[in-house]
Design an enzyme around this catalytic site. Structure first.
Site, PDB file in Angstrom:
ATOM      1  CB  SER A 125     -16.810 -75.313  46.745  1.00  0.00           C
ATOM      2  OG  SER A 125     -15.549 -74.747  46.957  1.00  0.00           O
ATOM      3  CD  GLU A 127     -13.167 -69.793  47.773  1.00  0.00           C
ATOM      4  OE1 GLU A 127     -12.184 -70.546  47.848  1.00  0.00           O
ATOM      5  OE2 GLU A 127     -13.077 -68.554  47.813  1.00  0.00           O
ATOM      6  CE1 TYR A 149     -17.184 -71.807  42.272  1.00  0.00           C
ATOM      7  CE2 TYR A 149     -15.965 -71.826  44.343  1.00  0.00           C
ATOM      8  CZ  TYR A 149     -16.531 -72.502  43.284  1.00  0.00           C
ATOM      9  OH  TYR A 149     -16.449 -73.884  43.236  1.00  0.00           O
TER      10      TYR A 149
HETATM   11  P1  NAP Z   1     -14.307 -76.705  35.533  1.00  0.00           P
HETATM   12  O1  NAP Z   1     -13.197 -77.533  34.975  1.00  0.00           O
HETATM   13  O2  NAP Z   1     -14.183 -75.226  35.560  1.00  0.00           O
HETATM   14  O3  NAP Z   1     -15.636 -77.086  34.704  1.00  0.00           O
HETATM   15  C1  NAP Z   1     -16.793 -76.312  34.787  1.00  0.00           C
HETATM   16  C2  NAP Z   1     -17.825 -76.862  33.826  1.00  0.00           C
HETATM   17  O4  NAP Z   1     -19.018 -76.053  33.922  1.00  0.00           O
HETATM   18  C3  NAP Z   1     -17.403 -76.844  32.343  1.00  0.00           C
HETATM   19  O5  NAP Z   1     -17.859 -78.014  31.725  1.00  0.00           O
HETATM   20  C4  NAP Z   1     -18.164 -75.639  31.800  1.00  0.00           C
HETATM   21  O6  NAP Z   1     -18.464 -75.725  30.444  1.00  0.00           O
HETATM   22  C5  NAP Z   1     -19.460 -75.745  32.606  1.00  0.00           C
HETATM   23  N1  NAP Z   1     -20.239 -74.517  32.609  1.00  0.00           N
HETATM   24  C6  NAP Z   1     -19.835 -73.282  32.984  1.00  0.00           C
HETATM   25  N2  NAP Z   1     -20.844 -72.386  32.853  1.00  0.00           N
HETATM   26  C7  NAP Z   1     -21.910 -73.080  32.377  1.00  0.00           C
HETATM   27  C8  NAP Z   1     -23.230 -72.734  32.024  1.00  0.00           C
HETATM   28  N3  NAP Z   1     -23.677 -71.479  32.123  1.00  0.00           N
HETATM   29  N4  NAP Z   1     -24.053 -73.703  31.602  1.00  0.00           N
HETATM   30  C9  NAP Z   1     -23.619 -74.984  31.471  1.00  0.00           C
HETATM   31  N5  NAP Z   1     -22.366 -75.370  31.773  1.00  0.00           N
HETATM   32  C10 NAP Z   1     -21.522 -74.434  32.220  1.00  0.00           C
HETATM   33  O7  NAP Z   1     -14.653 -77.164  37.019  1.00  0.00           O
HETATM   34  P2  NAP Z   1     -14.229 -78.513  37.815  1.00  0.00           P
HETATM   35  O8  NAP Z   1     -12.922 -78.273  38.477  1.00  0.00           O
HETATM   36  O9  NAP Z   1     -14.433 -79.687  36.946  1.00  0.00           O
HETATM   37  O10 NAP Z   1     -15.307 -78.500  38.984  1.00  0.00           O
HETATM   38  C11 NAP Z   1     -16.571 -79.136  38.824  1.00  0.00           C
HETATM   39  C12 NAP Z   1     -17.545 -78.550  39.838  1.00  0.00           C
HETATM   40  O11 NAP Z   1     -17.075 -78.766  41.145  1.00  0.00           O
HETATM   41  C13 NAP Z   1     -17.766 -77.051  39.729  1.00  0.00           C
HETATM   42  O12 NAP Z   1     -19.096 -76.787  40.091  1.00  0.00           O
HETATM   43  C14 NAP Z   1     -16.831 -76.467  40.776  1.00  0.00           C
HETATM   44  O13 NAP Z   1     -17.289 -75.217  41.198  1.00  0.00           O
HETATM   45  C15 NAP Z   1     -16.947 -77.536  41.842  1.00  0.00           C
HETATM   46  N6  NAP Z   1     -15.792 -77.700  42.722  1.00  0.00           N
HETATM   47  C16 NAP Z   1     -14.558 -77.901  42.177  1.00  0.00           C
HETATM   48  C17 NAP Z   1     -13.483 -78.129  43.026  1.00  0.00           C
HETATM   49  C18 NAP Z   1     -12.107 -78.360  42.471  1.00  0.00           C
HETATM   50  O14 NAP Z   1     -11.140 -78.252  43.247  1.00  0.00           O
HETATM   51  N7  NAP Z   1     -11.962 -78.721  41.210  1.00  0.00           N
HETATM   52  C19 NAP Z   1     -13.686 -78.156  44.425  1.00  0.00           C
HETATM   53  C20 NAP Z   1     -14.964 -77.973  44.922  1.00  0.00           C
HETATM   54  C21 NAP Z   1     -16.023 -77.766  44.066  1.00  0.00           C
HETATM   55  P3  NAP Z   1     -17.488 -75.097  29.298  1.00  0.00           P
HETATM   56  O15 NAP Z   1     -16.463 -76.165  29.023  1.00  0.00           O
HETATM   57  O16 NAP Z   1     -18.429 -74.855  28.180  1.00  0.00           O
HETATM   58  O17 NAP Z   1     -16.878 -73.844  29.873  1.00  0.00           O
HETATM   59  N1  GDD Z   2      -5.319 -69.090  40.479  1.00  0.00           N
HETATM   60  C1  GDD Z   2      -4.230 -68.605  41.086  1.00  0.00           C
HETATM   61  N2  GDD Z   2      -3.253 -67.989  40.339  1.00  0.00           N
HETATM   62  N3  GDD Z   2      -4.111 -68.731  42.418  1.00  0.00           N
HETATM   63  C2  GDD Z   2      -2.989 -68.264  43.016  1.00  0.00           C
HETATM   64  C3  GDD Z   2      -1.955 -67.647  42.305  1.00  0.00           C
HETATM   65  C4  GDD Z   2      -2.100 -67.494  40.892  1.00  0.00           C
HETATM   66  O1  GDD Z   2      -1.247 -66.956  40.199  1.00  0.00           O
HETATM   67  N4  GDD Z   2      -0.979 -67.320  43.179  1.00  0.00           N
HETATM   68  C5  GDD Z   2      -1.376 -67.715  44.383  1.00  0.00           C
HETATM   69  N5  GDD Z   2      -2.603 -68.284  44.304  1.00  0.00           N
HETATM   70  C6  GDD Z   2      -3.383 -68.801  45.434  1.00  0.00           C
HETATM   71  C7  GDD Z   2      -4.789 -68.210  45.524  1.00  0.00           C
HETATM   72  O2  GDD Z   2      -4.732 -66.895  46.100  1.00  0.00           O
HETATM   73  C8  GDD Z   2      -5.473 -69.247  46.397  1.00  0.00           C
HETATM   74  O3  GDD Z   2      -5.228 -68.983  47.756  1.00  0.00           O
HETATM   75  C9  GDD Z   2      -4.765 -70.563  46.024  1.00  0.00           C
HETATM   76  O4  GDD Z   2      -3.602 -70.184  45.267  1.00  0.00           O
HETATM   77  C10 GDD Z   2      -5.595 -71.537  45.209  1.00  0.00           C
HETATM   78  O5  GDD Z   2      -6.137 -70.861  44.100  1.00  0.00           O
HETATM   79  P1  GDD Z   2      -6.902 -71.657  42.912  1.00  0.00           P
HETATM   80  O6  GDD Z   2      -6.054 -72.755  42.420  1.00  0.00           O
HETATM   81  O7  GDD Z   2      -7.357 -70.612  41.936  1.00  0.00           O
HETATM   82  O8  GDD Z   2      -8.118 -72.372  43.655  1.00  0.00           O
HETATM   83  P2  GDD Z   2      -9.175 -71.854  44.739  1.00  0.00           P
HETATM   84  O9  GDD Z   2      -8.827 -72.498  46.039  1.00  0.00           O
HETATM   85  O10 GDD Z   2      -9.359 -70.392  44.712  1.00  0.00           O
HETATM   86  O11 GDD Z   2     -10.532 -72.482  44.158  1.00  0.00           O
HETATM   87  C11 GDD Z   2     -10.558 -73.842  43.701  1.00  0.00           C
HETATM   88  O12 GDD Z   2     -10.901 -74.690  44.760  1.00  0.00           O
HETATM   89  C12 GDD Z   2     -12.217 -74.491  45.284  1.00  0.00           C
HETATM   90  C13 GDD Z   2     -12.388 -75.483  46.438  1.00  0.00           C
HETATM   91  O13 GDD Z   2     -11.830 -74.951  47.604  1.00  0.00           O
HETATM   92  C14 GDD Z   2     -11.550 -73.907  42.539  1.00  0.00           C
HETATM   93  O14 GDD Z   2     -11.462 -75.171  41.938  1.00  0.00           O
HETATM   94  C15 GDD Z   2     -12.974 -73.729  43.021  1.00  0.00           C
HETATM   95  O15 GDD Z   2     -13.888 -73.965  41.948  1.00  0.00           O
HETATM   96  C16 GDD Z   2     -13.217 -74.726  44.158  1.00  0.00           C
HETATM   97  O16 GDD Z   2     -14.527 -74.624  44.651  1.00  0.00           O
END
Ligand code: NAP
Ligand code: GDD
Length: 323
Positions: A125, A127, A149
Site C-alpha cells: 500500500s 500508506e 496499518y
Molecule cells: P477490503 O474491501 O477491506 O477487503 C478486505 C478483505 O480481507 C475482506 O475480504 C475481508 O474479509 C478479508 N479479511 C479481513 N481479515 C481477515 C482475516 N483475518 N482472515 C481472512 N480474511 C480476512 O479491502 P480492499 O480495498 O479490497 O483491499 C484489498 C487489499 O489491498 C487489502 O490488503 C488492502 O489493505 C490493500 N490495499 C487496498 C488499497 C485500496 O485503496 N483499496 C490500496 C492499497 C492496498 P471479510 O469480508 O470477512 O471481512
Molecule cells: N475514512 C474517512 N472518513 N476518511 C476521512 C474522513 C472520514 O470521515 N474525512 C476525511 N478523511 C480523510 C482521511 O483522514 C484520509 O486522509 C483520507 O480521507 C482517505 O481516507 P480513507 O478513504 O479512509 O483511505 P486511506 O487513505 O486512509 O486508506 C486507504 O488507502 C490505502 C492506500 O493508500 C485504504 O484503502 C487502505 O487499505 C489503503 O492501503
C-alpha cells in the site's frame, strides 16, 4: 492446456471481487478464501458465486491457510486479505499486526511448504510512504508509515521480498495507491462521500460529517488496478511495482465533485467532525506509475471525474432500488 488455478484471500472485499471477475474472464479456475461468520456477507461476489469455489480460512490461522493451499493447488496466490481500514488500526493495533503483517508470512509459509512453484502477489500500500520522503512516490522512495496499518504493510512488503530472496519464490509486491469503486466499503472516505451525497439528494439525510478535507490522495478505479496485479504475475521475473494514476486531489475536491454530480452545493451539508481526524495523518500521496507503464504496459483507464460520477450514480441507483 490445463486451466490455471488462482487462490484469492480477501475475495469478499472490493478488490477480491474485481480480481475474481478478471480471472474468470481469462479462463482461470478461481478459488476464494473466506472467513466463517454467523451471517455470510457475500454481497460483492454473489453475482459470480456459481463460477468460483470458496474455501474457509483465516489469516490468523496457519493450518487453515495450509489447507487452503493444499486443497486448491494454485498456480497463482493473491494475498488481498487484511484489516484494511486505517482508523481501526489505532483501535486494534495488535490485531492489525497479526492479520495485515504476520498474516502475510503465514500465507507465504503455506506457499513455501506446499506449493513453492505458485506465483504470489502481496497487496502492499501507498500508506507505507506515510510522511512522504519524495514527491511523487516511486519504488525507490523510503517508507515512513503513519499508522499501525501502514507499519503492518511495511512488514508485509519486506517479508514478501525476503521470501523471494531467501527461497526463490516468485513473489511480487504491488504498492497500490488508493483505488475506489461503487463496491468500496462505506467507511472509506470516497464511498462515504458519494453515499452521503446520494442520501442527501434523495432526502434520506441532512448532513455529512467528515474529518480532514485537506488530505490529498492519488485515487484510481479498482477495476483498473486488479489488472496490474495480474500482470505482475505474468512477467518473466518477480518484481515490485507502484500502481497509481500520477494525479492527486484533496478530499475537498472529491466532495465538490461528488456533490456536483448530485446537483448539490456541498458547503450546505458537510460538517467537520473532530471524531474523524486521525492521530497521525498521511497528508499527501501521489504515485509515479512509470515502471508499471514501461514493464507491465499498464495504464489507468478511468479518470478522477469518471470515477466520482460512477460512484455517485451507483449510490443513487442502489438507494433508489432500496427505497
Ligand atoms: P477490503 O474491501 O477491506 O477487503 C478486505 C478483505 O480481507 C475482506 O475480504 C475481508 O474479509 C478479508 N479479511 C479481513 N481479515 C481477515 C482475516 N483475518 N482472515 C481472512 N480474511 C480476512 O479491502 P480492499 O480495498 O479490497 O483491499 C484489498 C487489499 O489491498 C487489502 O490488503 C488492502 O489493505 C490493500 N490495499 C487496498 C488499497 C485500496 O485503496 N483499496 C490500496 C492499497 C492496498 P471479510 O469480508 O470477512 O471481512
Ligand atoms: N475514512 C474517512 N472518513 N476518511 C476521512 C474522513 C472520514 O470521515 N474525512 C476525511 N478523511 C480523510 C482521511 O483522514 C484520509 O486522509 C483520507 O480521507 C482517505 O481516507 P480513507 O478513504 O479512509 O483511505 P486511506 O487513505 O486512509 O486508506 C486507504 O488507502 C490505502 C492506500 O493508500 C485504504 O484503502 C487502505 O487499505 C489503503 O492501503
Amino acid at each position: 492446456m490445463a486451466k490455471k488455478r488462482a487462490l484469492i484471500t480477501g475475495i469478499t472485499g472490493q478488490d477480491g471481487s474485481y480480481l475474481a471477475e478478471l480471472l474468470i474472464s481469462k479462463g482461470y479456475d478461481v478459488y476464494g478464501m473466506v472467513r466463517r461468520a454467523s451471517v455470510e456477507r457475500f454481497d460483492r461476489i454473489s453475482h459470480i458465486q456459481d463460477k468460483i469455489t470458496l474455501v474457509q480460512g483465516d489469516l490468523t490461522d496457519q493450518s487453515s491457510l495450509d489447507s487452503a493451499v493444499q486443497s486448491t493447488r494454485p498456480d497463482e496466490v493473491y494475498n488481498l486479505a487484511a484489516q484494511s481500514f486505517v482508523p481501526t488500526s489505532w483501535n486494534q493495533p495488535t490485531l492489525t499486526g497479526e492479520v495485515t503483517g504476520l498474516g502475510t508470512t503465514r500465507v507465504l509459509e503455506a506457499v513455501r511448504k506446499i506449493r513453492p512453484e505458485a506465483r504470489f502477489y502481496q497487496a502492499s500500500s501507498s500508506e507505507m510512504f506515510g510522511k512522504v520522503r519524495d514527491v511523487p512516490q516511486t519504488e525507490q522512495t523510503p517508507f515512513y508509515p503513519r499508522s499501525p496499518y501502514g507499519v503492518a504493510k511495511v512488514y508485509g512488503h519486506y517479508i514478501t521480498i525476503n521470501y523471494r530472496e531467501s527461497y526463490n519464490l516468485f513473489a511480487c509486491s504491488g504498492i497500490l495507491f488508493n483505488h475506489e469503486s461503487p463496491r468500496r466499503g462505506l467507511e472509506f472516505v470516497t464511498r462515504k462521500i458519494t453515499n452521503g451525497a446520494a442520501k442527501i439528494k434523495l432526502g434520506l439525510t441532512k448532513e455529512l460529517r467528515l474529518g480532514n478535507l485537506d488530505a490529498k490522495r492519488d485515487w484510481g478505479y479498482a477495476g483498473d488496478y486488479v489488472e496490474a496485479m495480474w500482470l505482475m504475475l505474468q512477467q518473466d521475473a518477480p518484481d515490485d511495482f507502484v500502481v497509481a494514476t500520477g494525479e492527486t486531489h484533496t478530499v475537498k475536491e472529491f466532495v465538490e465533485a461528488a456533490f456536483g454530480c448530485a446537483g448539490l452545493d456541498w458547503e450546505k451539508y458537510v460538517v467537520i467532525d473532530p471524531r474523524f481526524i486521525r492521530p497521525a495523518e498521511v497528508e499527501l500521496l501521489i504515485g509515479d506509475p512509470a515502471k508499471a507503464k514501461k514493464k507491465l504496459g499498464w495504464e489507468p483507464r478511468v479518470s478522477f471525474t469518471e470515477l466520482v460520477k460512477m460512484m455517485v450514480e451507483g449510490d443513487l441507483k442502489e438507494l433508489e432500488k432500496g427505497a
